[in-house]
Write an enzyme that holds these catalytic residues in place. Structure first.
Site, mmCIF file in Angstrom:
data_model
loop_
_atom_site.group_PDB
_atom_site.id
_atom_site.type_symbol
_atom_site.label_atom_id
_atom_site.label_comp_id
_atom_site.label_asym_id
_atom_site.label_seq_id
_atom_site.Cartn_x
_atom_site.Cartn_y
_atom_site.Cartn_z
ATOM 1 N N ALA A 135 0.846 -1.199 0.000
ATOM 2 C CA ALA A 135 0.000 0.000 0.000
ATOM 3 C C ALA A 135 0.876 1.242 0.000
ATOM 4 O O ALA A 135 1.482 1.588 1.015
ATOM 5 C CB ALA A 135 -0.926 -0.006 1.223
ATOM 6 N N SER A 143 1.290 9.955 -8.158
ATOM 7 C CA SER A 143 2.564 9.325 -8.502
ATOM 8 C C SER A 143 3.710 9.743 -7.598
ATOM 9 O O SER A 143 4.790 9.151 -7.669
ATOM 10 C CB SER A 143 2.926 9.662 -9.954
ATOM 11 O OG SER A 143 2.007 9.097 -10.854
ATOM 12 N N ASP A 255 13.626 -1.012 -7.609
ATOM 13 C CA ASP A 255 14.680 -1.464 -8.512
ATOM 14 C C ASP A 255 14.492 -2.936 -8.875
ATOM 15 O O ASP A 255 14.959 -3.390 -9.925
ATOM 16 C CB ASP A 255 16.058 -1.253 -7.877
ATOM 17 C CG ASP A 255 16.384 0.219 -7.691
ATOM 18 O OD1 ASP A 255 15.713 1.056 -8.330
ATOM 19 O OD2 ASP A 255 17.295 0.533 -6.909
ATOM 20 N N ARG A 258 10.210 -2.986 -10.717
ATOM 21 C CA ARG A 258 9.923 -2.334 -12.001
ATOM 22 C C ARG A 258 10.305 -3.211 -13.192
ATOM 23 O O ARG A 258 9.548 -3.283 -14.168
ATOM 24 C CB ARG A 258 10.606 -0.964 -12.060
ATOM 25 C CG ARG A 258 9.802 0.080 -11.306
ATOM 26 C CD ARG A 258 10.464 1.428 -11.179
ATOM 27 N NE ARG A 258 9.546 2.365 -10.530
ATOM 28 C CZ ARG A 258 9.908 3.475 -9.918
ATOM 29 N NH1 ARG A 258 11.188 3.815 -9.867
ATOM 30 N NH2 ARG A 258 9.015 4.268 -9.361
ATOM 31 N N GLY A 357 -8.976 -6.198 -36.797
ATOM 32 C CA GLY A 357 -10.341 -5.725 -37.041
ATOM 33 C C GLY A 357 -11.365 -6.316 -36.094
ATOM 34 O O GLY A 357 -11.173 -6.342 -34.877
ATOM 35 N N GLU A 381 3.361 0.957 -10.403
ATOM 36 C CA GLU A 381 4.802 0.901 -10.129
ATOM 37 C C GLU A 381 5.541 2.100 -10.722
ATOM 38 O O GLU A 381 6.726 2.024 -11.058
ATOM 39 C CB GLU A 381 5.404 -0.399 -10.669
ATOM 40 C CG GLU A 381 5.042 -1.634 -9.899
ATOM 41 C CD GLU A 381 5.675 -1.679 -8.521
ATOM 42 O OE1 GLU A 381 6.890 -1.887 -8.397
ATOM 43 O OE2 GLU A 381 4.940 -1.485 -7.541
ATOM 44 N N GLY A 382 4.845 3.219 -10.831
ATOM 45 C CA GLY A 382 5.437 4.432 -11.407
ATOM 46 C C GLY A 382 4.963 4.617 -12.828
ATOM 47 O O GLY A 382 5.212 3.788 -13.697
ATOM 48 N N THR A 383 4.230 5.693 -13.087
ATOM 49 C CA THR A 383 3.654 5.923 -14.409
ATOM 50 C C THR A 383 4.735 6.154 -15.469
ATOM 51 O O THR A 383 5.905 6.376 -15.156
ATOM 52 C CB THR A 383 2.736 7.158 -14.399
ATOM 53 O OG1 THR A 383 3.543 8.318 -14.106
ATOM 54 C CG2 THR A 383 1.633 7.031 -13.358
#
Length: 404
Positions: A135, A143, A255, A258, A357, A381-383
């Site tokens: 959390a 962010s 680290d 990500r 399509g 996890e970070g934009t």
């Protein structure tokens, strides 16, 4: 540095096992739990038990955390492929099956990654076998993880936590949640620490579950913390506020995680490319690797471009994992991999829907679902924007205060 970009032989069995699990467990249940949002996938219990056994033997395929080893011993061993690369490859294969179901796997939460990264030996043993969510995000922080407002006040042998947390992956199902809170707002990012809060702790209230665009098999929770008391032994890492170290200690988790999120995007994008290739070839579209793209049909040229973007994301993710395995600073590479793979995953899956399509847009295939699932991988996890900011700071040698 020299990086071998072929899959190490010792991980070939891992990749085969992960692919088999994705094909036999995830794909057959993918549409079922997408439509039955918030329903726990009971089929995962058997798979989780199998993966626990594999992990105990050193051949696990899950997406849990990675604990860094002894630096001196690592240097003596020379370059190596270790746990980070192992998890990366396993995650790619599992997300070839279904991202939401992987995120629903028991004991494979992002909180497990945090515990593995920064917990002491006693905490590792205490939370062994537990399912831990994480959390971080709050209604007013977005962010900016450094702007966390949830507080932790020392009271004897306990900390008292207050605040709100949103977008907690697997929050309802997990055994415990790693909560980020600040010891002193006036001391900035250095005062932010992570605490393991067991579910059922008084004052730890589940407010609601979110309805989402994609990864619907995974529950996403909103929590309120009202005078939640946790023992001081539940604080991960050092309780001291080191203003010189700043946010580095608590951010170490990213680290490791990500590149794993990058792997998720790479896995679902590969699934889309494979299905799109099959549909195009059945329609008579020839994809020729021996001819320039501009001399082929528009569909073939587009497919070749998407595949090239996918390859670049794949290689960046391998680099980030390899550097972590060899104890090299990889914050830049982790953010580069996350940024590239997050954007590529979303671009590839949407373009695959476009290329195929009506087949891609309908529920007759999983292409439309993969397009929905992939979007979150460019956000959590970070934009995308945050990753680009981190990369720019690293390349330009700027601090967070100098480049915002």
């Amino acid at each position: 540095m020299t990086i071998n970009l072929e899959i190490p032989k010792k991980f070939e069995q891992l990749v085969e096992q992960a692919h088999a699990a994705a094909a036999e467990f995830f794909r057959p249940n993918s549409r079922k739990y997408d439509q039955a949002e918030h329903t726990y996938p009971k089929e995962l219990d058997m798979l989780a038990a199998l993966l626990d056994g594999l992990s105990a033997s050193g051949n696990g395929t899950g997406a849990g955390g990675v604990r860094r080893g002894d630096g001196k011993k690592d240097k003596e061993q020379g370059n190596r492929n270790g746990s980070n690369l192992q998890l990366l490859l396993g995650t790619m294969e599992m997300c070839w099956g279904d991202v939401g179901l992987l995120l629903s796997m028991p004991r494979q939460g992002l909180g497990n990654a945090a515990i593995a990264s920064v917990a002491n030996d006693e905490q590792l043993e205490r939370y062994k076998g537990k399912w831990a969510a994480m959390a971080i995000t709050e209604p007013d922080t977005g962010s900016d993880s450094g702007a966390i407002r949830a507080t932790a006040v020392k009271d004897g042998d306990h900390y008292v936590l207050n605040g709100e947390k949103i977008f907690v992956t697997s929050g309802e199902r997990a055994d415990c949640v790693v909560v980020w809170a600040t010891l002193d707002r006036n001391l900035g990012k250095a005062a932010i620490k992570s605490f393991v809060v067991d579910r059922g702790t008084p004052g730890f209230e589940l407010v609601r579950l979110e309805h989402k665009l994609g990864i619907r098999a995974s529950d996403t929770a909103h929590f309120r913390l009202d005078n939640v008391r946790v023992h001081k032994d539940n604080l991960l890492g050092s309780p001291e506020v080191n203003t010189e170290q700043g946010f580095a200690g608590v951010m170490q988790t990213f680290d490791n995680t990500r590149p794993l999120v990058a792997a998720m995007a790479i896995g679902v994008a590969r699934a889309s490319l494979e299905e799109t290739r099959r549909i195009l070839e059945e329609s008579g579209v020839v994809i020729d690797y021996d001819r320039p793209a501009q001399t082929q049909s528009a569909a073939a040229a587009t497919f070749l471009q998407l595949e090239a973007d996918w390859e670049a994301a794949y290689l960046l993710a391998l680099e980030a994992a390899w550097m972590a395995d060899n104890r090299k600073p990889n914050s830049l590479q982790a953010s580069m991999a996350k940024a590239k793979a997050g954007r590529t995953g979303s671009d590839v899956t949407l373009r695959c829907v476009e290329l195929t399509g009506s087949l891609g847009y309908s529920e007759n295939s999983l292409l439309e679902k993969w397009a929905r699932d992939s979007k979150i991988l460019d956000i959590f996890e970070g934009t995308q924007q945050i990753q680009q900011l981190i990369v720019a700071r690293r390349l330009l040698g700027k601090s967070s205060s100098e480049l915002k």
